[in-house]
Each structure stands twice: as structure tokens, then as C-alpha cells.
Design an enzyme around this catalytic site. Structure first.
Site, PDB file in Angstrom:
ATOM      1  N   GLY A 124       0.878  -1.178  -0.081  1.00 22.38           N
ATOM      2  CA  GLY A 124      -0.002  -0.013   0.279  1.00 22.38           C
ATOM      3  C   GLY A 124       0.920   1.199   0.068  1.00 22.38           C
TER       4      GLY A 124
ATOM      5  N   ASN B 120       5.365  -4.919   6.384  1.00 21.36           N
ATOM      6  CA  ASN B 120       5.547  -6.095   6.505  1.00 21.36           C
ATOM      7  C   ASN B 120       5.807  -7.093   5.539  1.00 21.36           C
ATOM      8  OD1 ASN B 120       5.649  -6.665   9.533  1.00 21.36           O
ATOM      9  ND2 ASN B 120       3.627  -5.248   9.705  1.00 21.36           N
TER      10      ASN B 120
ATOM     11  N   ILE C  12       1.624   3.248   6.982  1.00 21.08           N
ATOM     12  CA  ILE C  12       0.814   4.056   8.075  1.00 21.08           C
ATOM     13  C   ILE C  12       0.356   3.475   9.288  1.00 21.08           C
ATOM     14  CG2 ILE C  12      -0.252   5.542   6.022  1.00 21.08           C
ATOM     15  CD1 ILE C  12      -2.936   4.044   6.643  1.00 21.08           C
ATOM     16  N   ASP C  13       0.446   2.067   9.131  1.00 24.85           N
ATOM     17  CA  ASP C  13       0.279   1.254  10.428  1.00 24.85           C
ATOM     18  C   ASP C  13       1.125   1.372  11.520  1.00 24.85           C
ATOM     19  OD1 ASP C  13      -2.324   0.441   9.148  1.00 24.85           O
ATOM     20  OD2 ASP C  13      -1.187  -1.343   8.127  1.00 24.85           O
TER      21      ASP C  13
ATOM     22  N   ARG D  51     -25.155  13.639  18.416  1.00 19.14           N
ATOM     23  CA  ARG D  51     -25.129  12.199  17.784  1.00 19.14           C
ATOM     24  C   ARG D  51     -23.941  11.672  18.379  1.00 19.14           C
ATOM     25  NH1 ARG D  51     -26.379  13.733  11.552  1.00 19.14           N
ATOM     26  NH2 ARG D  51     -28.659  13.569  11.627  1.00 19.14           N
TER      27      ARG D  51
ATOM     28  N   MET E  52      -8.028   3.240   9.595  1.00 21.99           N
ATOM     29  CA  MET E  52      -7.306   2.130   8.783  1.00 21.99           C
ATOM     30  C   MET E  52      -6.662   1.327   9.981  1.00 21.99           C
ATOM     31  SD  MET E  52      -6.163   3.005   5.250  1.00 21.99           S
ATOM     32  CE  MET E  52      -7.291   2.370   3.729  1.00 21.99           C
TER      33      MET E  52
ATOM     34  N   HIS F  23      -6.146  -3.048  10.130  1.00 21.27           N
ATOM     35  CA  HIS F  23      -6.844  -4.230   9.962  1.00 21.27           C
ATOM     36  C   HIS F  23      -6.166  -5.129  11.191  1.00 21.27           C
ATOM     37  CE1 HIS F  23      -9.890  -4.662   7.191  1.00 21.27           C
ATOM     38  NE2 HIS F  23      -9.109  -3.924   6.297  1.00 21.27           N
TER      39      HIS F  23
ATOM     40  N   GLU G 164     -10.449  -0.498  11.867  1.00 18.16           N
ATOM     41  CA  GLU G 164     -10.921  -1.479  10.787  1.00 18.16           C
ATOM     42  C   GLU G 164     -10.940  -2.861  11.524  1.00 18.16           C
ATOM     43  OE1 GLU G 164      -9.455  -0.201   6.249  1.00 18.16           O
ATOM     44  OE2 GLU G 164      -7.984  -0.910   7.769  1.00 18.16           O
TER      45      GLU G 164
ATOM     46  N   ARG H  27     -23.924   7.572  13.728  1.00 20.27           N
ATOM     47  CA  ARG H  27     -23.461   7.752  12.128  1.00 20.27           C
ATOM     48  C   ARG H  27     -21.905   7.228  12.134  1.00 20.27           C
ATOM     49  NH1 ARG H  27     -27.940   8.767  11.323  1.00 20.27           N
ATOM     50  NH2 ARG H  27     -28.962  10.583  10.378  1.00 20.27           N
TER      51      ARG H  27
END
Ligand code: F6P
Length: 359
Positions: A11, A114, A137-138, A173, A180, A182, A233, A277
Site C-alpha cells: 500500500g 511487513n 501508515i500502520d 449524535r 485504517m 486491520h 478497521e 453515524r
């Protein structure tokens, strides 16, 4: 004449071009006209297919602030690297070695996360001269305190939470910002704290939805009629986390919602009756110019990688340890994930502040 190949894989993120520039400028400064930079197109795919081009000094100029990657990138899963492509019977590893030779490279510079580092280690063990830079970015690469791209993504995710704050307060709300990540929650954790989220849910700390709901209800009772959740995520409930890997995969596949945030939103709305939302900034988080932090770290990483090449110190990834740039053997990095330790100082600080992790 030295010939140095560069490829970007996986990515994309902010700072890829700034890193390429850091490597190239240092090499030009050292070798003058006795170095040729060779760009490999679209990551490992380009190395497999022999798709590369010689880059001029002009090609490598003006890159400090430019987002994306001038070389293109692709995802080539490590686990498939040694699988022969049935369609065209290509032995990918043999092809990469062959093309490295054909391109007459003295070293290959690899920028990636990775999976990319695992493949870089494999190529190094196959005898190629490789140096690598930690991109994602992780921020989940083992062996470095910081990956480039992370801080720019934190800035963007934080801005999203800031904007959501104003509309959440106007409407009273509940808002979920899906960040991001996972497998790991560094980005959600940093942006959640920087953006003043009330609840942070990350993969490393499985949540109990009742606890999340209670936090929202408690806020309502004290007169705060809005709540902000920063949800990774890959956030996972305690129930799902307790399942075997296979059953967990099945449960996630059977989920009727587009992502975990929508499931959490539905559960909150049902329990509290409060409008809820979801906002998903998605690939926004990987786009645009690197921030000042990333421009600096990319430049330092690039210079350090070039110095490894100059010193023929191959098979290493450059890394940040504390405030110093160091290098570590790829064999030590490959295959290890840097997760958020649930009891680390930053998580404790967030809890001391009253942020809920839904435990
Ligand atoms: O690894 C970087 C990352 O942006 C993750 O945070 C995210 O889960 C994933 O890539 C998205 O992948 P893709 O760009 O292939 O959709």
C-alpha cells in the site's frame, strides 16, 4: 558506474517519494555522475517482469512534498512468492534474481511494510544486495519505533475526528470514525487521543459492546449528548476474539454490515435510541503530501539507506530507535508484527484520561 535499483511495494503512503529523494541525493552527493538510479515499476511485479527504467536527476527532483510513489506500487503477497504462476509458469523468485542481474544492479533499495520486508529478506538470503526502508501508515513494523507515513496518516485521521466533533455536538449524535488498521491499532490510538475521542477500539484490546454502550449512556447522564468513537478497521469484540482463527474468519465473513463500525453503530443505536453515524476516511489517510515529521524521517531514512549502500552493508533495514537512526538485519525484522501492547504507557495514559477501550 554503480547501478542502484529502487522499488516501492505494498500500500502506498505519504513519504515514499521523499525517501526515494533522500536515497538518490545522498548517492549523487557521494558518487557524483558515477551512479545510475534504476526505478523498478510497480513494486515486486516490475522486478518479476523486468519492468524498469533508468531515472535521471530531473526525475528525482521535486519529490520531497509529493504524495504517492513516482515508481508505482502493487501488492505481491509474500506467501505467493514461491508459488509458481500456473498461467504463465513463472518462477517469481528466479525471475527477480534474473532481472536483478540483467539490470546489472549493485544493490536494490526496497521501501515497504511487513510483507515487503519478508520478501526483501528472502531476496537477501537468495544472494541479492538489498537494503530496505520501513514504510506503512500502520506503524506495525517490528524493529523500528516509527515507520514513515504513520505521522501524516495520524494528522489526517485526527483532522477527520476534529471535524466530526463539531457536527456531533451540533446534532447530539454518536459518531464512529473508522480508522485504517486491520491488524494493529497504533493509528487509531494516536488519532483517537489527538482528536479527543471518548472511546477507542483497537484489535489488540477486544471490546464488550455493553461497556461501550455504558460509556455513551454515562456521558449522556452527565449532560454530554454526543460521543465520538475512534474504531480501527480490525476492532474485534470479546466474543469474536475468543473464537478459533477459522471460526473467527467465518464469523467476519458472515457479518452483514460493510465493516465492524456499522455493526457497532447499529448496536449502539438499538440500545440507546441515539442517532449514530459512521464516517470512513479510508484511503484519504494514505494520500497527499507527507507532513513535516515524515519529510524529516524519510530524509533521514533515505540518507541512512544510501550510507549502507556506500559501506556495502547489505541485508539491513534502516530504523528509528529512540532518537537515533540505526540499521537492523532483515532476518530479525521479517515476519514480526509490532502490535500495541495493551498495558503500554500510552494506553494507560488514555485510560487515566477517562477514554474507554470498551473492556
Ligand atoms: O497497510 C496499510 C493499509 O492502509 C491498512 O491500514 C489497510 O487496512 C490496508 O492497507 C488497506 O489496503 P488496500 O489499500 O489494499 O485496500
Amino acid at each position: 558506474m554503480k547501478r542502484i535499483g529502487i522499488l516501492t511495494s505494498g500500500g502506498d503512503c505519504q513519504g515514499l517519494n521523499a525517501s526515494i529523494r533522500g536515497v538518490a541525493k545522498t548517492l549523487y552527493n557521494h558518487y557524483g555522475d558515477n551512479v545510475q538510479i534504476v526505478g523498478i515499476i510497480d513494486g515486486y511485479r516490475g522486478l518479476i517482469n523486468g519492468d524498469a527504467k533508468e531515472l535521471s536527476r530531473d526525475d528525482l527532483s521535486g519529490l520531497l512534498t509529493r504524495g504517492g510513489t513516482i515508481l508505482g506500487t502493487s501488492r505481491q503477497p509474500f506467501k505467493l512468492m514461491r508459488v509458481i504462476d500456473e498461467e504463465n509458469s513463472v518462477d517469481k523468485v528466479a525471475a527477480m534474481k534474473e532481472n536483478y542481474k540483467k539490470l546489472k544492479l549493485d544493490c536494490l533499495v526496497i521501501l515497504g511494510g511487513n510483507g515487503t520486508q519478508k520478501s526483501a529478506n528472502m531476496l537477501s538470503q537468495e544472494g541479492l544486495n538489498v537494503v530496505s526502508l520501513p514504510k506503512t501508515i500502520d506503524n506495525d513494523l517490528w524493529g523500528t519505533d516509527m515507520t514513515f507515513g504513520f505521522q501524516s496518516a495520524v494528522d489526517i485521521a485526527t483532522q477527520v475526528i476534529d471535524c466530526i466533533h463539531t457536527t456531533a455536538t451540533s446534532h447530539g449524535r454518536v459518531f464512529i470514525v473508522e480508522v485504517m488498521g486491520h491488524k494493529v491499532g497504533w493509528l487509531t490510538l494516536y488519532a483517537g487521543i489527538a482528536g479527543g475521542a471518548d472511546v477507542i477500539l483497537i484489535p489488540e484490546i477486544p471490546y464488550d459492546i455493553n461497556s461501550v454502550i455504558k460509556t455513551i449512556q454515562r456521558r449522556n447522564e452527565t449532560g454530554k449528548n454526543f460521543s465520538i468513537l475512534a474504531v480501527a478497521e480490525g476492532a474485534v469484540s470479546k466474543d469474536i476474539a475468543a473464537l478459533s482463527k477459522k471460526k473467527k474468519k467465518q464469523a467476519m465473513a458472515e457479518m452483514v454490515y460493510p465493516s465492524i463500525s456499522y455493526k457497532i453503530a447499529a448496536e449502539i443505536e438499538e440500545a440507546t435510541g441515539q442517532e449514530t453515524r459512521v464516517t470512513v476516511p479510508g484511503h484519504f489517510q494514505r494520500g497527499g503530501s507527507p507532513d513535516a515529521y515524515d519529510r524529516l524521517i524519510c530524509t533521514r531514512f533515505g540518507v541512512a539507506a544510501a550510507n549502507l549502500i556506500i559501506n556495502k552493508d547489505y541485508g539491513k533495514m534502516v530504523a528509528l530507535k529512540g532518537t537515533e537512526i540505526v540499521s537492523i538485519p532483515l532476518s530479525e525484522v521479517a515476519g514480526k508484527l509490532k502490535e500495541v501492547p495493551p498495558d503500554c504507557e500510552i494506553v494507560k495514559a488514555a485510560k487515566d484520561l477517562g477514554i474507554s477501550f470498551g473492556e
